[in-house]
Design a protein around this motif. Structure first.
Motif, PDB file in Angstrom:
ATOM      1  N   CYS A 143       4.496   9.580  -3.194  1.00 51.46           N
ATOM      2  CA  CYS A 143       5.413   8.694  -2.487  1.00 51.46           C
ATOM      3  C   CYS A 143       6.462   8.159  -3.465  1.00 51.46           C
ATOM      4  O   CYS A 143       6.212   8.057  -4.673  1.00 51.46           O
ATOM      5  N   PRO A 144       7.640   7.814  -2.979  1.00 56.88           N
ATOM      6  CA  PRO A 144       8.704   7.357  -3.868  1.00 56.88           C
ATOM      7  C   PRO A 144       8.301   6.207  -4.776  1.00 56.88           C
ATOM      8  O   PRO A 144       8.643   6.188  -5.940  1.00 56.88           O
ATOM      9  N   SER A 145       7.578   5.217  -4.250  1.00 56.75           N
ATOM     10  CA  SER A 145       7.007   4.149  -5.061  1.00 56.75           C
ATOM     11  C   SER A 145       5.998   3.429  -4.200  1.00 56.75           C
ATOM     12  O   SER A 145       5.910   3.657  -3.003  1.00 56.75           O
ATOM     13  N   SER A 146       5.254   2.522  -4.795  1.00 59.03           N
ATOM     14  CA  SER A 146       4.224   1.820  -4.027  1.00 59.03           C
ATOM     15  C   SER A 146       4.799   0.921  -2.961  1.00 59.03           C
ATOM     16  O   SER A 146       4.095   0.480  -2.062  1.00 59.03           O
ATOM     17  N   SER A 147       6.096   0.634  -3.047  1.00 57.20           N
ATOM     18  CA  SER A 147       6.661  -0.302  -2.080  1.00 57.20           C
ATOM     19  C   SER A 147       7.855   0.264  -1.323  1.00 57.20           C
ATOM     20  O   SER A 147       8.484  -0.436  -0.561  1.00 57.20           O
ATOM     21  N   ALA A 148       8.176   1.534  -1.552  1.00 58.44           N
ATOM     22  CA  ALA A 148       9.346   2.107  -0.900  1.00 58.44           C
ATOM     23  C   ALA A 148       9.069   2.480   0.545  1.00 58.44           C
ATOM     24  O   ALA A 148       9.983   2.639   1.329  1.00 58.44           O
ATOM     25  N   HIS A 149       7.816   2.632   0.871  1.00 59.21           N
ATOM     26  CA  HIS A 149       7.472   2.949   2.252  1.00 59.21           C
ATOM     27  C   HIS A 149       6.600   1.839   2.803  1.00 59.21           C
ATOM     28  O   HIS A 149       5.957   1.097   2.057  1.00 59.21           O
ATOM     29  N   GLN A 150       6.576   1.748   4.102  1.00 60.91           N
ATOM     30  CA  GLN A 150       5.848   0.653   4.723  1.00 60.91           C
ATOM     31  C   GLN A 150       4.558   1.114   5.397  1.00 60.91           C
ATOM     32  O   GLN A 150       3.688   0.301   5.671  1.00 60.91           O
ATOM     33  N   TYR A 151       4.438   2.405   5.676  1.00 57.66           N
ATOM     34  CA  TYR A 151       3.321   2.866   6.506  1.00 57.66           C
ATOM     35  C   TYR A 151       2.701   4.124   5.919  1.00 57.66           C
ATOM     36  O   TYR A 151       3.394   5.005   5.422  1.00 57.66           O
ATOM     37  N   GLY A 152       1.392   4.196   6.008  1.00 64.94           N
ATOM     38  CA  GLY A 152       0.665   5.371   5.547  1.00 64.94           C
ATOM     39  C   GLY A 152       0.342   6.348   6.645  1.00 64.94           C
ATOM     40  O   GLY A 152      -0.121   7.456   6.374  1.00 64.94           O
ATOM     41  N   THR A 153       0.574   5.967   7.912  1.00 62.52           N
ATOM     42  CA  THR A 153       0.375   6.869   9.044  1.00 62.52           C
ATOM     43  C   THR A 153       1.608   6.841   9.931  1.00 62.52           C
ATOM     44  O   THR A 153       2.313   5.812  10.015  1.00 62.52           O
ATOM     45  N   ILE A 154       1.839   7.932  10.594  1.00 66.59           N
ATOM     46  CA  ILE A 154       2.963   7.996  11.531  1.00 66.59           C
ATOM     47  C   ILE A 154       2.724   7.037  12.685  1.00 66.59           C
ATOM     48  O   ILE A 154       3.645   6.351  13.153  1.00 66.59           O
ATOM     49  N   GLN A 155       1.492   6.961  13.162  1.00 67.44           N
ATOM     50  CA  GLN A 155       1.204   6.104  14.301  1.00 67.44           C
ATOM     51  C   GLN A 155       1.509   4.639  14.013  1.00 67.44           C
ATOM     52  O   GLN A 155       2.049   3.919  14.862  1.00 67.44           O
ATOM     53  N   ALA A 156       1.188   4.171  12.826  1.00 63.18           N
ATOM     54  CA  ALA A 156       1.466   2.776  12.492  1.00 63.18           C
ATOM     55  C   ALA A 156       2.960   2.485  12.559  1.00 63.18           C
ATOM     56  O   ALA A 156       3.383   1.424  13.039  1.00 63.18           O
TER      57      ALA A 156
END
Length: 515
Positions: free
Chosen positions: A52-65
């Motif tokens: 992943c780009p960084s630990s905080s660059a994305h908000q969700y670990g699943t598409i459903q969330a």
């Protein structure tokens, strides 16, 4: 498009936002780095195949969330990875909010996998790695104007009479009503690495599927394979489907395209090959109500609004494709079964062992659900008869069809005698070869040629009907069974990389996955 993990200038900001979100006891709302003044981008990454780009660059670990958090107009943007999504017992990813846009950053590397396999080997063939719960993949449930783009969905299998649809716009399955308006799919792959020769076994059933839905809609630049029913399906929308299928490629399934009780659609510039049957438009007295298959324009039944045109249809003679439920006539390129008002024009149709194009009536003997009552057909004791009439087959090019060698096998064939007759004109063989047909001289004005829209058909409602029954596996054959290919095993197409969206960040609001 150039793409980095995170633009360098945003890293300190993203790190700070991540720290603040965690300090607050959870993640900040998606795309919180940017002022919310319109559609937002919700970022998804699970790091299974690409960090992943960084630990905080994305908000969700699943598409459903991310989908659950999205508002109408928002984008759910998915980083490359294998996502074993199983949000509910019926859907891997369930989209119930209208106007949500789901897009992967790479068609071949964003994989939504219904199996119990690993990220290292997605879409597995091993029976021990399959989930036979009876779940579909990405499902849009009565939500208008949802788009799904640039990703792969695989190995969502049927079980207990449910599931097995890889990508599904569902406007109310079995309701007899239209419950979804407007949708788009593009740069999609729908397949399964697992299949079964037993028609009663768990398997992937439909690749890209729209039911009880109407347009405006488009399915463009897609690939589907290895389905027990069909690569593509549009149904339960009679004459108002309103969808264009463009640059589709369907392989190694029972049917390339199936359109039950549907019309008002266009299939063009597409390819269907190595299925059991190529394209089937049909009427059924079933839960895809209301019947019949109606290619006429709403309010103008004398005009056609359903077009199968400029497609390359070849080698659909595969007895070893997955098969579940009703089958089309093996070796048919285009089959119109109990449908009317369709236009088949400008296609190249080659190497079809039975018929290049065949049109016929269909007696449906299934017990219908309460929602269907033989609308558009004739109810006889124990059977609803749908007649095929008013279809036009024009200016198609045929080559090497009918090589199974049975008496009616030919480039074109018509069984129906209903008025107005099915009309054939301008069709021709390649390289100066004569068009073959049943009945003979089918394009003559004294048989089933012009003028279109008038008179009863001549057709061949005797031997051709019997051979259609045999070729579909519905009953005994008037000739030895070996005249039509029989199953000897299971044939699945390998998963190959497909053309991905060239610039998946184009048109998106500012976000940390794109420059």
């Amino acid at each position: 498009m150039r793409q980095r993990l995170i633009p360098r200038r945003t890293r300190p900001l993203m790190a700070l936002l991540g720290t603040l979100a965690l300090a607050a006891g959870g993640l900040a709302p998606a795309a919180a780095a940017y002022e919310r003044g319109g559609p937002q981008v919700l970022l998804v990454c699970n790091g299974t195949t690409v960090a992943c780009p960084s630990s905080s660059a994305h908000q969700y670990g699943t598409i459903q969330a991310a989908v659950d958090a999205a508002r109408s107009g928002d984008w759910v943007l998915v980083w490359p990875g294998v996502y074993h999504e199983k949000a509910t017992g019926e859907a891997g990813v369930l989209i119930a909010t209208p106007g949500v846009h789901l897009r992967g950053l790479d068609r071949n590397r964003v994989v939504v996998d219904g199996s119990n396999g690993s990220a290292a080997q997605p879409c597995p063939a091993d029976p021990a790695l399959q989930d036979t719960t009876g779940r579909s993949g990405v499902v849009v449930a009565k939500a208008d104007d949802v788009s799904i783009e640039n990703l792969t969905v695989c190995n969502y299998l049927s079980g207990g009479g449910n599931g097995g649809n890889e990508i599904w716009w569902n406007g109310g399955d079995g309701s007899g009503q239209i419950g979804l308006h407007g949708y788009r799919g593009a740069y999609l792959t729908a397949t399964s690495g697992y299949g079964a020769a037993d028609p009663n076994a768990s398997m992937a059933q439909y690749g890209i599927f729209a039911s009880n839905a109407t347009g405006p809609a488009e399915i463009a630049h897609t690939y589907a394979s290895n389905m027990g029913d069909s690569d593509y399906y549009v149904g339960a929308c009679r004459d108002i489907c309103g969808v264009t299928l463009l640059d589709a490629h369907g392989q190694n399934s029972a049917i390339g395209f199936s359109g039950t009780n549907s019309g008002g659609y266009t299939i063009k510039d597409s390819e269907f090959d190595h299925n059991r049957t190529g394209i089937v438009a049909n009427s059924l007295n079933n839960d895809d109500a209301p019947p019949p298959q109606n290619g006429s324009c709403p309010g103008a039944p004398q005009r056609s609004c359903t077009f199968i045109e400029r497609n390359f249809i070849h080698d659909n003679n595969n007895p070893n494709a997955p098969l579940s439920g009703l089958a089309g006539a093996i070796g048919a390129g285009i089959e119109i079964s109990g449908g009317h008002g369709d236009t088949v024009r400008g296609n190249r149709i080659q190497q079809q062992g039975s018929w290049g194009v065949v049109l016929h009536d269909f007696p449906d003997s299934e017990t219908p659900p309460p929602v269907s009552s033989c609308q558009g057909g004739t109810q006889l004791p124990g059977v609803c008869v749908f007649t095929s009439y008013g279809n036009v087959v024009a200016a198609n090019e045929f080559s090497r069809n009918g090589f199974f060698g049975n008496p009616t096998n030919a480039d074109v064939a018509n069984e129906s005698t209903t008025a107005p007759h099915n009309c054939f004109y301008g069709n021709h063989g390649t390289g100066g070869t004569a068009l073959t047909s049943d009945p003979e001289s089918i394009q003559s004005g004294t048989v089933d040629g012009p003028p279109c829209g008038k008179g009863a058909g001549v057709g061949d409602d005797q031997l051709l009907f019997a051979e259609l029954v045999c070729a579909a596996g519905f009953g005994p054959c008037p000739i030895p069974d070996a005249a039509y290919p029989q199953r000897t095993g299971l044939d699945l197409a390998p998963l190959k990389a497909q053309v991905s969206m060239e610039r998946p960040c184009t048109g998106l609001p500012r976000n940390a996955f794109c420059e």
